[in-house]
Design an enzyme around this catalytic site. Structure first.
Site, short mmCIF file in Angstrom:
data_model
loop_
_atom_site.label_atom_id
_atom_site.label_comp_id
_atom_site.label_asym_id
_atom_site.label_seq_id
_atom_site.Cartn_x
_atom_site.Cartn_y
_atom_site.Cartn_z
CB CYS A 156 -0.72 -0.50 1.01
SG CYS A 156 -2.60 1.13 0.70
CG HIS A 164 -4.04 -3.87 2.74
ND1 HIS A 164 -3.26 -3.10 3.43
CD2 HIS A 164 -4.45 -2.95 1.82
CE1 HIS A 164 -3.12 -2.40 3.67
NE2 HIS A 164 -3.79 -1.68 2.52
CD GLU A 216 -2.52 -6.30 5.27
OE1 GLU A 216 -3.10 -5.81 5.36
OE2 GLU A 216 -2.00 -6.34 4.53
#
Length: 366
Positions: free
Chosen positions: A252, A337, A339
């Protein structure tokens, strides 16, 4: 307007949206954005990337499963406000330890519910993200517009949400040591690295290259975070000095910082990408990944032509750059993202790629 409304939102163009307050009741000038996720409001609330923003949820029912102790992405949520269609103050979930409203009140986060969020989200889609005033329902429009005109969104968000000291997060069985630059890092990034055998040394956003080298990491990670990437020149300069010496992975804001360090440019999107359902094409494999995203800025495609970076991922909704790499320097990054929690797991392999890069190259300590 119903007389029992007690809160409202005033946009820069004079639009007013009335509703009811929950959480904290303070007035705020924020950047208004929307998020298309159907679940995950706790993770959104506690994601530091939403600092100084009022997030409008497109999914109408929020708060129904409460707040669980293990699901926070940061210890001190810094989002500006949460705007929802229907707020549920009586959650049904055995893991819940508090209501959404109670947590928002604790951390000074303003909430408004009961307005036409579909109309508001369409306004953001059509006219873009912009300043908004969250205030009492009886605040005169003229006064609200004057406040908006005189107020500026701060540019120091990263320094406010980053850790102020070095923090260690050891793995149960350490295979590698990663130095993670905290620009507003989500906790699930640390969890994702720890469970793969990476002990993580988390350093503040403005840590120097010399200090990072002294830690002798096997790899460097650059986190997500709020705001404009050009507002953190110190971090960009640090990465410039580290390129080509140690494997680097960015997510990001970290992706944007890496691109800027190589000489590319970034620009602000009309209304950003925020949600758990964005399709991204992996140009190396041809596969489509459903991704979780949260960002206002993107890397300029044309500006990459004069850098050693190669585009690896592209957003299928608007063709924006979603990933880059420089194989020679052992550097790669993605805009989305991997995660994400909760969210799609299509991109978790990127952490494994980082592990493989450290296995193959090892660290070249300067």
């Amino acid at each position: 307007m119903a007389t029992n409304y007690n809160r409202k939102i005033i946009l820069e163009d004079g639009q007013e949206y009335y509703g009811y307050g929950f959480g904290a009741d303070s007035d705020k000038v924020l950047e208004i954005v929307f998020n298309t996720s159907m679940v995950g409001y706790q993770e959104i609330l506690s994601d530091p990337s939403y600092t100084d923003q009022a997030v409008v949820m497109t999914y109408p029912l929020i708060g129904n499963y409460g707040m669980a102790e293990d699901d926070y992405e940061s210890e001190h949520p810094s989002i500006g406000a949460l705007i929802v269609r229907e707020y549920n103050d009586e959650p049904s979930n055995f893991r819940s330890t508090a209501t959404l409203g109670d947590v928002m009140k604790k951390f000074g986060i303003t909430g408004v519910w009961g307005m036409d969020t579909r109309k508001l989200n369409r306004s953001i889609r059509d006219f873009g993200s912009r300043k908004a005033l969250v205030t009492d329902a009886d605040t005169p429009l003229e006064k609200g517009l004057q406040i908006l005109q005189e107020s500026k969104i701060p540019t120091d968000a990263v320094s406010r949400v980053s850790r102020k000291t070095i923090v260690e997060s050891p793995a149960a069985e350490e295979r590698f040591h990663v130095a993670a630059i905290d620009c507003g890092m989500k906790q699930n990034i640390v969890r994702s690295l720890n469970k793969r055998g990476c002990s993580v040394t988390i350093v503040p956003w403005d840590t120097t290259a010399e200090t990072i080298r002294s830690l002798q990491p096997d790899g460097i990670f650059i986190s997500n975070g709020p705001g404009d990437p050009t507002d953190v020149p110190q971090t960009i300069e640090t990465i410039k000095k580290l390129l080509g010496t140690i494997p680097i992975f960015g997510i990001c804001l970290g992706h944007q910082i890496i691109s800027l360090a190589y000489g590319a440019r970034t620009y602000k999107l009309k209304f950003g990408h925020r949600g758990g359902n964005h399709p991204v094409k992996n140009l190396d494999t041809g596969k489509i990944e459903i991704t979780s995203q949260n960002h206002s800025y993107a890397v300029d495609t044309d500006s990459l032509a004069h850098t050693p970076l190669k585009v690896t991922h592209v957003n299928l909704l608007d063709q924006t750059v979603e990933g880059v790499k420089c194989e020679k320097d052992r550097v790669f990054s993605v805009q989305y993202h991997p995660e994400s929690a909760p969210g799609p797991q299509d991109s978790a392999y990127l952490f494994d790629r980082f592990i493989q890069m450290m296995e193959e190259g090892g660290a070249q300590h300067a």
